[in-house]
Enzyme design. Structure first.
Site, short mmCIF file in Angstrom:
data_model
loop_
_atom_site.label_atom_id
_atom_site.label_comp_id
_atom_site.label_asym_id
_atom_site.label_seq_id
_atom_site.Cartn_x
_atom_site.Cartn_y
_atom_site.Cartn_z
N CYS A 116 0.82 -1.21 0.00
CA CYS A 116 0.00 0.00 0.00
C CYS A 116 0.86 1.27 0.00
CB CYS A 116 -0.95 0.01 1.20
SG CYS A 116 -0.13 -0.01 2.79
N ALA A 173 -11.84 -8.62 4.95
CA ALA A 173 -11.58 -9.59 6.03
C ALA A 173 -10.20 -10.22 5.90
CB ALA A 173 -12.67 -10.67 6.02
N GLN A 233 6.12 -9.26 3.40
CA GLN A 233 5.85 -8.85 2.02
C GLN A 233 7.09 -9.05 1.14
OE1 GLN A 233 4.57 -4.96 3.23
NE2 GLN A 233 2.41 -5.44 2.99
#
Length: 428
Positions: free
Chosen positions: A50, A190, A120
């Site tokens: 992000c 979720a 990540q």
């Protein structure tokens, strides 16, 4: 072969630019294959989160490889190259190596020391191998970076109490409303980020939390991790109804298009109904035009900077400890990298010397007679091996340790000429 990284992050580009260049996991394979097909790019690894998109490449010609990659990014985001360049960073060779080490250690994150980035980076390594983008150089680099990230977390205290993007979003919400316990909260999504949102909301006293997600199985899986919390689960079809009955909404989905915009909210909310939206997704789940609504406030990942700044100073001091460890890991990678172009020469020289040793040993044993040869062969063989190893040891150590590229090239060229070696490599 040279390593380069081209990318953009929360430091160089606003979220509206980053979302245009976000590469979802489902597209990593096709993008990897496309980049590997370019004439000057040999290896590719894609790190997309992000807060950043970074593409690591091994290029046969650095300038041309970087040019091919920047042109690709311009086309991917449909942003003219002259505009995109303002937001890109380009790091070459050792700078690219150190950058990945810092990223894996959490030192380049919006939240200094955050731990999610290491997972990540690990996933980037896994996907790069799976889709045949990562070869020998990037494989070694990512392994070294993962080692560096783990060392920083175990040998320093930088990760202690370090907040994540999710906890920063909850902290921002608490600053805005004061009392989370009195608020009805909805979370759209979720996944892992949503799980962290629930965890931090509960820790801050939130009591009424609804989860909206496309997959009910995923929602139940999340709810099972918090058996003491009374989480209400809703399908995506109930999203607008759930938002209408909420005070705070957090969005964290992988959707590439906004889930909420002014038109949808205007049709759903009562006149003058207040609502706060916290969007921690990239691409954004909430369109910018929702801020045009009088009673709606929307915050995205770039709005978290002020929150995390309060927690940065103590971790900044710890980061100085981490830099020392990273220098060690960079040096370890550099030593390995420098040794690569000596491998074929060393191997060829060893093979030639070993062939000579075996031939001369065989002659000597035949002259000594079978009875003596059988009795003393092991001793004589060990003696000849020992002599060869000792003669080769110092030249090999010096060759591997030579940091001056030109000096190392001349030394290898001399070895090839003096010993008449055929390594298949050309020196000019």
């Amino acid at each position: 072969m040279n390593i380069a990284v081209v990318g953009l992050s929360h430091k160089t580009a606003p979220v509206e630019v980053r979302e245009k260049l976000s590469i979802q996991e489902a597209k990593v394979e096709s993008v990897t294959q496309q980049l590997c097909s370019y004439p000057h790019i040999e290896e590719v690894a894609i790190l997309s989160t992000c807060n950043r998109l970074e593409i690591y490449i091994v290029a046969t010609e650095t300038a041309q490889g970087v040019q091919e990659l920047t042109q690709f990014l311009s086309e991917l985001g449909q942003i003219p190259l002259h505009q995109l360049r303002h937001h890109l960073f380009i790091l070459l060779h050792q700078d690219a190596v150190m950058h990945l080490m810092r990223v894996a250690a959490g030192l380049d994150s919006l939240v200094l020391g955050e731990g999610q980035i290491l997972a990540q980076v690990k996933n980037t390594h896994k996907l790069g191998q799976q889709y045949k983008g990562i070869g020998r150089l990037l494989n070694r680099l990512f392994k070294q970076a993962l080692t560096a990230g783990k060392r920083v977390r175990t040998e320093t205290s930088i990760g202690t109490g370090a907040v994540s993007i999710s906890s920063a979003a909850v902290e921002l919400a608490q600053m805005k409303v004061q009392n989370l316990a009195a608020c009805r909260v909805a979370i759209i999504g979720a996944g892992k980020m949503s799980r962290l949102l629930v965890q931090h909301l509960l820790a801050k006293g939130a009591a009424t939390i609804s989860i909206v997600n496309r997959s009910q199985a995923r929602s139940k899986e999340l709810a099972n991790q918090f058996p003491d919390a009374n989480l209400e689960l809703y399908p995506l079809s109930d999203m607008m109804r759930t938002i209408a009955s909420s005070d705070l909404v957090f969005t964290s989905t992988a959707s590439t298009e906004p889930l909420l915009d002014r038109t949808k909210l205007e049709a759903t909310l009562e006149p003058h109904q207040p609502l706060m939206l916290f969007d921690i997704s990239v691409p954004r789940n909430v369109a910018a035009d929702v801020n045009e609504l009088e009673n709606v406030q929307a915050f995205n990942v770039d709005d978290l900077k002020a929150v995390v700044a309060q927690n940065q100073e103590s971790r900044r001091k710890m980061a100085m400890e981490a830099e020392v460890l990273l220098d060690e890991e960079v040096e370890a990678f550099e030593v390995w990298w420098r040794s690569l172009d000596t491998v074929s020469t060393i191997s060829c020289l060893r093979d030639k010397i070993e062939t000579i040793r075996e031939q001369e040993l065989e002659k000597a044993l035949s002259r000594l007679g079978s009875e003596f040869a059988e009795k003393h062969q092991e001793i004589i063989e060990a003696l000849t091996r020992g002599i060869v190893n000792k003669i080769l040891h110092d030249p090999m150590v010096q060759l591997r340790a030579e940091q001056d590229i030109e000096a190392r090239r001349r030394a290898m060229q001399s070895l090839q000429i003096l010993f008449n070696l055929d390594t298949g490599e050309q020196f000019s």
